[in-house]
Motif scaffolding. Structure first.
Motif, PDB file in Angstrom:
ATOM      1  N   ARG A  46     -35.451  58.196 -58.197  1.00  0.00           N
ATOM      2  CA  ARG A  46     -36.803  57.631 -58.137  1.00  0.00           C
ATOM      3  C   ARG A  46     -37.277  57.691 -56.694  1.00  0.00           C
ATOM      4  O   ARG A  46     -36.493  57.499 -55.769  1.00  0.00           O
ATOM      5  CB  ARG A  46     -36.812  56.178 -58.620  1.00  0.00           C
ATOM      6  N   SER A  47     -38.568  57.923 -56.519  1.00  0.00           N
ATOM      7  CA  SER A  47     -39.157  57.957 -55.175  1.00  0.00           C
ATOM      8  C   SER A  47     -40.365  57.034 -55.117  1.00  0.00           C
ATOM      9  O   SER A  47     -41.135  56.928 -56.082  1.00  0.00           O
ATOM     10  CB  SER A  47     -39.591  59.376 -54.795  1.00  0.00           C
ATOM     11  N   TYR A  48     -40.513  56.385 -53.954  1.00  0.00           N
ATOM     12  CA  TYR A  48     -41.664  55.530 -53.695  1.00  0.00           C
ATOM     13  C   TYR A  48     -42.318  55.937 -52.381  1.00  0.00           C
ATOM     14  O   TYR A  48     -41.661  56.485 -51.488  1.00  0.00           O
ATOM     15  CB  TYR A  48     -41.240  54.063 -53.574  1.00  0.00           C
ATOM     16  N   PHE A  63     -44.661  55.800 -45.620  1.00  0.00           N
ATOM     17  CA  PHE A  63     -43.203  55.657 -45.727  1.00  0.00           C
ATOM     18  C   PHE A  63     -42.765  56.211 -47.067  1.00  0.00           C
ATOM     19  O   PHE A  63     -43.312  55.853 -48.123  1.00  0.00           O
ATOM     20  CB  PHE A  63     -42.799  54.185 -45.631  1.00  0.00           C
ATOM     21  N   THR A  64     -41.766  57.099 -47.054  1.00  0.00           N
ATOM     22  CA  THR A  64     -41.220  57.693 -48.270  1.00  0.00           C
ATOM     23  C   THR A  64     -39.758  57.308 -48.396  1.00  0.00           C
ATOM     24  O   THR A  64     -38.999  57.412 -47.430  1.00  0.00           O
ATOM     25  CB  THR A  64     -41.345  59.228 -48.238  1.00  0.00           C
ATOM     26  N   ILE A  65     -39.368  56.860 -49.578  1.00  0.00           N
ATOM     27  CA  ILE A  65     -37.972  56.471 -49.807  1.00  0.00           C
ATOM     28  C   ILE A  65     -37.549  56.934 -51.198  1.00  0.00           C
ATOM     29  O   ILE A  65     -38.300  56.794 -52.170  1.00  0.00           O
ATOM     30  CB  ILE A  65     -37.787  54.944 -49.630  1.00  0.00           C
ATOM     31  N   THR A  66     -36.345  57.507 -51.276  1.00  0.00           N
ATOM     32  CA  THR A  66     -35.813  58.054 -52.528  1.00  0.00           C
ATOM     33  C   THR A  66     -34.400  57.531 -52.730  1.00  0.00           C
ATOM     34  O   THR A  66     -33.598  57.489 -51.788  1.00  0.00           O
ATOM     35  CB  THR A  66     -35.802  59.593 -52.489  1.00  0.00           C
ATOM     36  N   ALA A  67     -34.094  57.143 -53.966  1.00  0.00           N
ATOM     37  CA  ALA A  67     -32.753  56.626 -54.279  1.00  0.00           C
ATOM     38  C   ALA A  67     -32.446  56.832 -55.751  1.00  0.00           C
ATOM     39  O   ALA A  67     -33.336  57.139 -56.554  1.00  0.00           O
ATOM     40  CB  ALA A  67     -32.657  55.144 -53.926  1.00  0.00           C
ATOM     41  N   ASP A  68     -31.183  56.608 -56.103  1.00  0.00           N
ATOM     42  CA  ASP A  68     -30.801  56.716 -57.513  1.00  0.00           C
ATOM     43  C   ASP A  68     -31.317  55.521 -58.307  1.00  0.00           C
ATOM     44  O   ASP A  68     -31.561  55.621 -59.510  1.00  0.00           O
ATOM     45  CB  ASP A  68     -29.282  56.860 -57.660  1.00  0.00           C
ATOM     46  N   ARG A  69     -31.493  54.389 -57.645  1.00  0.00           N
ATOM     47  CA  ARG A  69     -32.031  53.192 -58.286  1.00  0.00           C
ATOM     48  C   ARG A  69     -32.561  52.258 -57.213  1.00  0.00           C
ATOM     49  O   ARG A  69     -32.217  52.398 -56.033  1.00  0.00           O
ATOM     50  CB  ARG A  69     -30.961  52.466 -59.128  1.00  0.00           C
ATOM     51  N   PHE A  70     -33.424  51.328 -57.608  1.00  0.00           N
ATOM     52  CA  PHE A  70     -33.961  50.341 -56.680  1.00  0.00           C
ATOM     53  C   PHE A  70     -33.845  48.954 -57.294  1.00  0.00           C
ATOM     54  O   PHE A  70     -33.926  48.786 -58.512  1.00  0.00           O
ATOM     55  CB  PHE A  70     -35.436  50.628 -56.363  1.00  0.00           C
ATOM     56  N   LEU A  71     -33.695  47.950 -56.442  1.00  0.00           N
ATOM     57  CA  LEU A  71     -33.653  46.560 -56.866  1.00  0.00           C
ATOM     58  C   LEU A  71     -35.064  45.992 -56.901  1.00  0.00           C
ATOM     59  O   LEU A  71     -35.997  46.557 -56.316  1.00  0.00           O
ATOM     60  CB  LEU A  71     -32.778  45.755 -55.905  1.00  0.00           C
ATOM     61  N   ARG A  72     -35.227  44.856 -57.567  1.00  0.00           N
ATOM     62  CA  ARG A  72     -36.534  44.206 -57.630  1.00  0.00           C
ATOM     63  C   ARG A  72     -37.001  43.835 -56.219  1.00  0.00           C
ATOM     64  O   ARG A  72     -36.263  43.243 -55.444  1.00  0.00           O
ATOM     65  CB  ARG A  72     -36.477  42.930 -58.480  1.00  0.00           C
ATOM     66  N   ASN A  73     -38.208  44.241 -55.864  1.00  0.00           N
ATOM     67  CA  ASN A  73     -38.839  43.920 -54.580  1.00  0.00           C
ATOM     68  C   ASN A  73     -38.211  44.657 -53.395  1.00  0.00           C
ATOM     69  O   ASN A  73     -38.566  44.415 -52.240  1.00  0.00           O
ATOM     70  CB  ASN A  73     -38.774  42.412 -54.321  1.00  0.00           C
ATOM     71  N   MET A  74     -37.289  45.589 -53.666  1.00  0.00           N
ATOM     72  CA  MET A  74     -36.500  46.207 -52.603  1.00  0.00           C
ATOM     73  C   MET A  74     -37.346  46.988 -51.607  1.00  0.00           C
ATOM     74  O   MET A  74     -37.200  46.826 -50.387  1.00  0.00           O
ATOM     75  CB  MET A  74     -35.440  47.127 -53.223  1.00  0.00           C
ATOM     76  N   VAL A  75     -38.232  47.852 -52.099  1.00  0.00           N
ATOM     77  CA  VAL A  75     -38.983  48.713 -51.181  1.00  0.00           C
ATOM     78  C   VAL A  75     -39.907  47.880 -50.299  1.00  0.00           C
ATOM     79  O   VAL A  75     -40.016  48.112 -49.091  1.00  0.00           O
ATOM     80  CB  VAL A  75     -39.790  49.775 -51.951  1.00  0.00           C
ATOM     81  N   ARG A  76     -40.555  46.881 -50.855  1.00  0.00           N
ATOM     82  CA  ARG A  76     -41.460  46.044 -50.074  1.00  0.00           C
ATOM     83  C   ARG A  76     -40.697  45.256 -49.005  1.00  0.00           C
ATOM     84  O   ARG A  76     -41.201  45.045 -47.896  1.00  0.00           O
ATOM     85  CB  ARG A  76     -42.235  45.110 -51.001  1.00  0.00           C
ATOM     86  N   ALA A  77     -39.471  44.826 -49.330  1.00  0.00           N
ATOM     87  CA  ALA A  77     -38.645  44.120 -48.351  1.00  0.00           C
ATOM     88  C   ALA A  77     -38.175  45.067 -47.249  1.00  0.00           C
ATOM     89  O   ALA A  77     -38.123  44.693 -46.068  1.00  0.00           O
ATOM     90  CB  ALA A  77     -37.445  43.477 -49.038  1.00  0.00           C
ATOM     91  N   VAL A  78     -37.831  46.294 -47.629  1.00  0.00           N
ATOM     92  CA  VAL A  78     -37.444  47.301 -46.634  1.00  0.00           C
ATOM     93  C   VAL A  78     -38.599  47.577 -45.685  1.00  0.00           C
ATOM     94  O   VAL A  78     -38.435  47.595 -44.460  1.00  0.00           O
ATOM     95  CB  VAL A  78     -36.996  48.603 -47.326  1.00  0.00           C
TER      96      VAL A  78
END
Length: 255
Positions: free
Chosen positions: A110-112, A184-199
């Motif tokens: 997944r990518s955000y 900002f671009t971030i890609t991972a196999d999975r993300f936690l709830r609220n993870m990208v916004r906290a990062v």
């Protein structure tokens, strides 16, 4: 027969992807539209849950229906859905998949993206975070490198979540600077709830020289949400891509 439906949506009018008892959600709108057009109750399962106000350029969901649609039938259903649903949601395609295919559990990557603008712009108010303070993008990119790899990211997770593991493997994390806009671009196999916004919120602290880039290692090691930065606002966040193994689209002998 199982089908994957690919949609894009503006998250501003919705209380996230998942159905809510007293708030409108993307899932509810999509399920009601499909149920109306197919004249049977349709339940859809999404690739993930976006929070209230978060947007999606690409999100997949699956649903089951007894009929085997032809390619022409699916194009017609896509067209009818787009006419039926509000302007904030677009159906980009509907494809048949194997009976065991799962929009959430079969997703491999997944990518955000997170968008920031630093010059006041009334046309970006609901789709990018207006952040006036000066940012050191070079430091933010240096800190982003500490995110890469398979690690326990509990420090960036919403509290009291029901996940079994906080391990995620991040393969991409970078900032791009274009005049007064940051991406900002971030890609991972999975993300936690609220993870990208906290990062993002933590990396903004790095960009303002509140913490050193290397301090990100200590934050991750702490496994404490209180050690990381405040969550960035939802309206700057976009789910941009979800990728699946090709085998789930191979229907030969596996209907």
């Amino acid at each position: 027969m199982r089908y994957f439906i690919e949609i894009a949506y503006d998250g501003q009018p919705y209380h996230g992807w998942q159905r809510q008892p007293q708030s409108i959600s993307v899932q509810e709108v999509l399920e009601e539209a499909l149920s109306t057009l197919l004249r049977v109750v349709i339940v859809v399962t999404g690739a993930g849950r976006t929070d209230a106000g978060v947007h999606a350029k690409q999100l997949y969901a699956h649903f089951d229906f007894s009929n085997l649609f032809t390619e022409k039938d699916l194009k017609n259903l896509q067209h009818r859905l787009n006419r039926f649903m509000p302007p904030s949601i677009a159906v980009n395609r509907i494809v048949p998949v194997t009976s065991e295919a799962h929009a959430r559990f079969d997703a491999m990557v997944r990518s955000y993206e997170y968008k920031i603008h630093q010059a006041k712009n009334p046309f970006l108010n609901q789709h990018s975070y207006f952040f006036e303070k000066e940012l050191d993008v070079e430091r933010m990119n240096a800190a982003s490198q500490y995110l890469l790899g398979k690690q326990d990211f509990k420090c960036f997770s919403r509290s009291n979540t029901d996940v079994k593991t906080y391990l995620c493997e991040i393969t991409e994390a970078r900032w791009e600077h274009n005049n007064t806009e940051l991406l900002f671009t971030i890609t991972a196999d999975r993300f936690l709830r609220n993870m990208v916004r906290a990062v993002v919120g933590t990396l903004l602290d790095v960009g303002m020289h509140n913490i050193a880039p290397a301090h990100l290692k200590e934050i991750i090691a702490s496994r404490s949400r209180s050690e990381a930065g405040a969550s960035a606002p939802a309206h700057g966040l976009y789910l941009t891509a979800v990728k699946y193994p090709q085998k789930i689209f191979n229907l030969d002998g596996r209907r």
